[in-house]
Write a protein that holds these residues in place. Structure first.
Motif, PDB file in Angstrom:
ATOM      1  N   ASP A  85      30.751   9.513  -0.229  1.00  0.00           N
ATOM      2  CA  ASP A  85      31.817   9.368   0.710  1.00  0.00           C
ATOM      3  C   ASP A  85      31.215   8.968   1.383  1.00  0.00           C
ATOM      4  N   GLN A  86      31.251   8.487   2.826  1.00  0.00           N
ATOM      5  CA  GLN A  86      31.880   7.593   3.793  1.00  0.00           C
ATOM      6  C   GLN A  86      30.234   8.644   4.532  1.00  0.00           C
ATOM      7  N   GLU A  87      29.340   7.833   4.890  1.00  0.00           N
ATOM      8  CA  GLU A  87      28.458   8.295   6.008  1.00  0.00           C
ATOM      9  C   GLU A  87      28.097   7.613   7.587  1.00  0.00           C
ATOM     10  N   GLY A  88      27.520   8.638   8.390  1.00  0.00           N
ATOM     11  CA  GLY A  88      27.848   7.905   9.777  1.00  0.00           C
ATOM     12  C   GLY A  88      26.226   8.595  10.331  1.00  0.00           C
ATOM     13  N   CYS A  89      25.501   7.392  11.739  1.00  0.00           N
ATOM     14  CA  CYS A  89      23.984   8.520  11.217  1.00  0.00           C
ATOM     15  C   CYS A  89      24.258   8.715  13.261  1.00  0.00           C
ATOM     16  N   SER A  91      21.646   7.940  14.950  1.00  0.00           N
ATOM     17  CA  SER A  91      21.002   6.781  15.432  1.00  0.00           C
ATOM     18  C   SER A  91      21.757   4.909  15.315  1.00  0.00           C
ATOM     19  N   VAL A  92      22.331   5.459  14.099  1.00  0.00           N
ATOM     20  CA  VAL A  92      23.094   4.114  13.796  1.00  0.00           C
ATOM     21  C   VAL A  92      24.542   4.515  14.035  1.00  0.00           C
ATOM     22  N   PRO A  93      25.073   4.108  15.168  1.00  0.00           N
ATOM     23  CA  PRO A  93      26.270   4.443  15.139  1.00  0.00           C
ATOM     24  C   PRO A  93      27.440   3.890  15.323  1.00  0.00           C
ATOM     25  N   GLU A  94      27.299   2.605  15.213  1.00  0.00           N
ATOM     26  CA  GLU A  94      28.001   1.872  15.275  1.00  0.00           C
ATOM     27  C   GLU A  94      28.994   1.597  14.295  1.00  0.00           C
ATOM     28  N   PHE A  95      27.989   1.690  12.914  1.00  0.00           N
ATOM     29  CA  PHE A  95      28.135   1.427  11.751  1.00  0.00           C
ATOM     30  C   PHE A  95      28.481   2.884  10.533  1.00  0.00           C
ATOM     31  N   ARG A  96      29.316   3.002   9.331  1.00  0.00           N
ATOM     32  CA  ARG A  96      29.431   4.126   8.546  1.00  0.00           C
ATOM     33  C   ARG A  96      29.104   2.925   7.660  1.00  0.00           C
ATOM     34  N   GLY A  97      29.198   3.988   6.076  1.00  0.00           N
ATOM     35  CA  GLY A  97      29.104   3.599   5.140  1.00  0.00           C
ATOM     36  C   GLY A  97      29.146   4.188   3.848  1.00  0.00           C
ATOM     37  N   ASP A  98      29.046   3.750   2.602  1.00  0.00           N
ATOM     38  CA  ASP A  98      29.460   5.585   1.849  1.00  0.00           C
ATOM     39  C   ASP A  98      28.029   5.345   0.846  1.00  0.00           C
ATOM     40  N   ILE A 142      21.173   3.120   6.298  1.00  0.00           N
ATOM     41  CA  ILE A 142      22.225   2.176   5.661  1.00  0.00           C
ATOM     42  C   ILE A 142      21.375   0.877   4.518  1.00  0.00           C
ATOM     43  N   ASP A 143      19.964   1.774   4.145  1.00  0.00           N
ATOM     44  CA  ASP A 143      19.135   2.227   3.104  1.00  0.00           C
ATOM     45  C   ASP A 143      20.245   2.005   1.861  1.00  0.00           C
ATOM     46  N   ARG A 144      20.785   2.868   1.751  1.00  0.00           N
ATOM     47  CA  ARG A 144      21.203   3.463   1.119  1.00  0.00           C
ATOM     48  C   ARG A 144      23.072   3.638   0.586  1.00  0.00           C
ATOM     49  N   ALA A 145      23.222   2.660   2.391  1.00  0.00           N
ATOM     50  CA  ALA A 145      24.566   2.296   2.169  1.00  0.00           C
ATOM     51  C   ALA A 145      25.380   1.330   1.382  1.00  0.00           C
ATOM     52  N   VAL A 146      26.268   1.359   0.881  1.00  0.00           N
ATOM     53  CA  VAL A 146      26.857  -0.116   0.321  1.00  0.00           C
ATOM     54  C   VAL A 146      29.088   0.037   1.745  1.00  0.00           C
ATOM     55  N   ASN A 147      29.490  -0.788   1.601  1.00  0.00           N
ATOM     56  CA  ASN A 147      30.558  -1.430   2.121  1.00  0.00           C
ATOM     57  C   ASN A 147      30.498  -0.283   3.472  1.00  0.00           C
ATOM     58  N   ILE A 148      29.772  -0.681   4.360  1.00  0.00           N
ATOM     59  CA  ILE A 148      29.062  -0.843   5.739  1.00  0.00           C
ATOM     60  C   ILE A 148      30.063  -1.256   6.627  1.00  0.00           C
ATOM     61  N   GLU A 149      30.284  -0.669   7.255  1.00  0.00           N
ATOM     62  CA  GLU A 149      31.415  -1.625   7.978  1.00  0.00           C
ATOM     63  C   GLU A 149      31.105  -1.095   9.759  1.00  0.00           C
ATOM     64  N   LYS A 150      31.624  -1.635  10.511  1.00  0.00           N
ATOM     65  CA  LYS A 150      31.428  -1.624  12.169  1.00  0.00           C
ATOM     66  C   LYS A 150      33.029  -0.344  12.730  1.00  0.00           C
TER      67      LYS A 150
END
Length: 151
Positions: A85-89, A91-98, A142-150
């Protein structure tokens, strides 16, 4: 309770491994309260101590399941299944990723009263536990994510 400043991607502290809490002193209880206030203020569902500049194995989680989790020295002792599923954080507020995580986890932690707690979690709560424990190891989503998007 007080708001704490969040640390953001690029801050070296976020990449360091946190130390175990050996004594539950008042300052740990204050940290837990402050983390919850900071998490809520920033619309988060989880927060780890390194995200507010403290290298201790302390986590707060509230996934709106009727419980608020204040975890000291959390450890995953078993996991099963898989969910992506998509995650955000915060500490990395501008990105999301699967991110792929276990569907189910069993974890143990100490609560703020010194009691050992075992929790069996699934779905979003399992995801959050994994995400926050990653922070304690210096790992960002973001170390584990794919399909990272802003965002």
């Amino acid at each position: 309770m007080a708001l704490r400043n969040l640390r953001f991607n690029g801050d070296e502290l976020l990449r360091k491994k946190s130390k175990e809490v050996t004594t539950i002193e008042n300052k740990i209880k204050i940290l837990l309260d402050d983390m919850l206030e900071t998490m809520y203020e920033n619309d988060g569902v989880g927060l780890a101590a390194p995200q507010v500049g403290v290298l201790k194995r302390v986590v707060t989680i509230d996934v709106d399941d009727g419980n608020v989790y204040r975890m000291i020295n959390p450890k995953i002792i078993s996991s099963s299944g898989e969910q992506t599923d998509q995650e955000g954080c915060l500490s990395v507020p501008e990105f999301r990723g699967d991110v792929t995580r276990p569907m189910n986890v069993t974890a143990v932690y100490t609560d703020e009263n010194g009691k050992e707690v075992t929790i069996v979690a699934e779905g979003l709560l399992a995801r959050c536990i994994c995400h926050e424990i990653d922070h304690l190891e210096g790992v960002l989503f973001i170390d584990r994510a794919v399909n990272i998007e802003k965002k």
